[in-house]
Enzyme design. Structure first.
Site, PDB file in Angstrom:
ATOM      1  N   ILE A  95       7.457  -2.293   7.009  1.00 58.55           N
ATOM      2  CA  ILE A  95       7.406  -0.828   7.133  1.00 58.55           C
ATOM      3  C   ILE A  95       8.017  -0.222   5.874  1.00 58.55           C
ATOM      4  CG2 ILE A  95       8.155   1.150   8.498  1.00 58.55           C
ATOM      5  CD1 ILE A  95       8.589  -1.020  10.817  1.00 58.55           C
ATOM      6  N   LYS A  96       7.235   0.652   5.252  1.00 60.96           N
ATOM      7  CA  LYS A  96       7.709   1.258   3.995  1.00 60.96           C
ATOM      8  C   LYS A  96       8.254   2.647   4.310  1.00 60.96           C
ATOM      9  CE  LYS A  96       5.703   0.939  -0.643  1.00 60.96           C
ATOM     10  NZ  LYS A  96       4.456   1.174  -1.376  1.00 60.96           N
ATOM     11  N   VAL A  97       9.498   2.866   3.924  1.00 68.69           N
ATOM     12  CA  VAL A  97      10.115   4.184   4.138  1.00 68.69           C
ATOM     13  C   VAL A  97      10.626   4.700   2.791  1.00 68.69           C
ATOM     14  CG1 VAL A  97      10.810   3.606   6.519  1.00 68.69           C
ATOM     15  CG2 VAL A  97      12.440   3.270   4.645  1.00 68.69           C
TER      16      VAL A  97
ATOM     17  N   ALA B 129       3.174  -1.067   4.700  1.00 64.91           N
ATOM     18  CA  ALA B 129       2.431   0.104   5.172  1.00 64.91           C
ATOM     19  C   ALA B 129       3.442   1.240   5.278  1.00 64.91           C
ATOM     20  CB  ALA B 129       1.791  -0.187   6.526  1.00 64.91           C
TER      21      ALA B 129
ATOM     22  N   THR C  87       0.869  -1.175   0.000  1.00 65.38           N
ATOM     23  CA  THR C  87       0.000   0.000   0.000  1.00 65.38           C
ATOM     24  C   THR C  87       0.909   1.230   0.000  1.00 65.38           C
ATOM     25  OG1 THR C  87      -0.102   0.237   2.423  1.00 65.38           O
ATOM     26  CG2 THR C  87      -1.708  -1.236   1.397  1.00 65.38           C
TER      27      THR C  87
END
Ligand code: E4P
Length: 218
Positions: free
Chosen positions: A82-84, A56, A27
């Site tokens: 975890i998307k950074v 996310a 996402t």
């Protein structure tokens, strides 16, 4: 090549999961906006459907903020990645979150050098955006090839190449040929992979002949 669904639409995710075609979901803030629901609720629901990594994305731009948001998002479920963003602060956050044993997807990658940095920061996934490079007249697929070549030069690199910003069936085929580990694909494109007019025509012909036999199988 693994398939992730690039969507936050629950009905589409269920449909693909039921077909056994889903290894994960990605996402982003735009997809969460389209879904019109809280990121916490939608990511929790996706994680209850899909066992694989569910990306996310943090919204903070500084390392401390990304760490706080990333840890909060990771509380939702064990399979949250975890998307950074691929920024200096994002790389620092990636290093720390990966060190804590969390899955991290470093997103918005547009060069092989950026991918190399993400790998050095311990990213689980790096997401090169194919379609957005094509949009500005560059060759998105060449980026996948370059990253594959570089990663294969260094056996210790475990970061997976997650081909993103996929817009059509050709992108999927070429990403697989280039050796992407994962492709994150919009549901319409993923379901479109099954389609071929000769498959439809061949099936119609077989069914027509089958009727003429007058037989039944059961
Ligand atoms: C993947 O993680 C990205 O969110 C996505 O693939 C972006 O695709 P787009 O360029 O079609 O928005």
């Amino acid at each position: 090549m693994k398939f992730f669904a690039d969507t936050a639409e629950i009905a589409d995710i269920r449909d693909l999961a039921e077909a056994g075609l889903l290894d994960g979901v990605t996402t982003n803030p735009s997809l969460i906006m389209k879904a019109g629901r809280s990121i916490h609720d939608v990511v929790a629901e996706i994680c209850s459907i899909v066992e694989g990594p569910v990306s996310a994305e943090v919204a903070a731009l500084d390392t401390e903020g990304m760490l706080a948001e990333g840890r909060k998002l990771a509380e939702i479920a064990d399979n949250v990645a975890i998307k950074v963003p691929l920024t200096w602060d994002g790389l620092k956050a990636c290093r720390i979150l990966s060190g804590e044993g969390r899955m991290v997807n470093v997103t918005l990658c547009f060069t092989a050098n950026q991918a190399l940095l993400a790998a050095r920061a311990g990213a689980t996934f790096v997401s090169p955006f194919i379609g957005r490079l094509d949009d500005i007249g560059l060759d998105g697929m060449q980026l996948i090839e370059e990253i594959r070549t570089i990663f294969d030069n260094y056996a210790h690199i475990e970061t997976q190449i997650l081909a993103a910003s996929i817009r059509n069936q050709n992108h999927v085929r070429l990403a697989a040929m280039a050796g992407a580990d994962v492709a994150t694909v919009p549901p319409t494109v993923l379901k479109g992979l099954v389609k071929h007019p000769l498959t439809d025509a061949g099936l119609a012909m077989f069914m027509n002949d089958w009727k003429k036999t007058g037989q039944t199988i059961l």
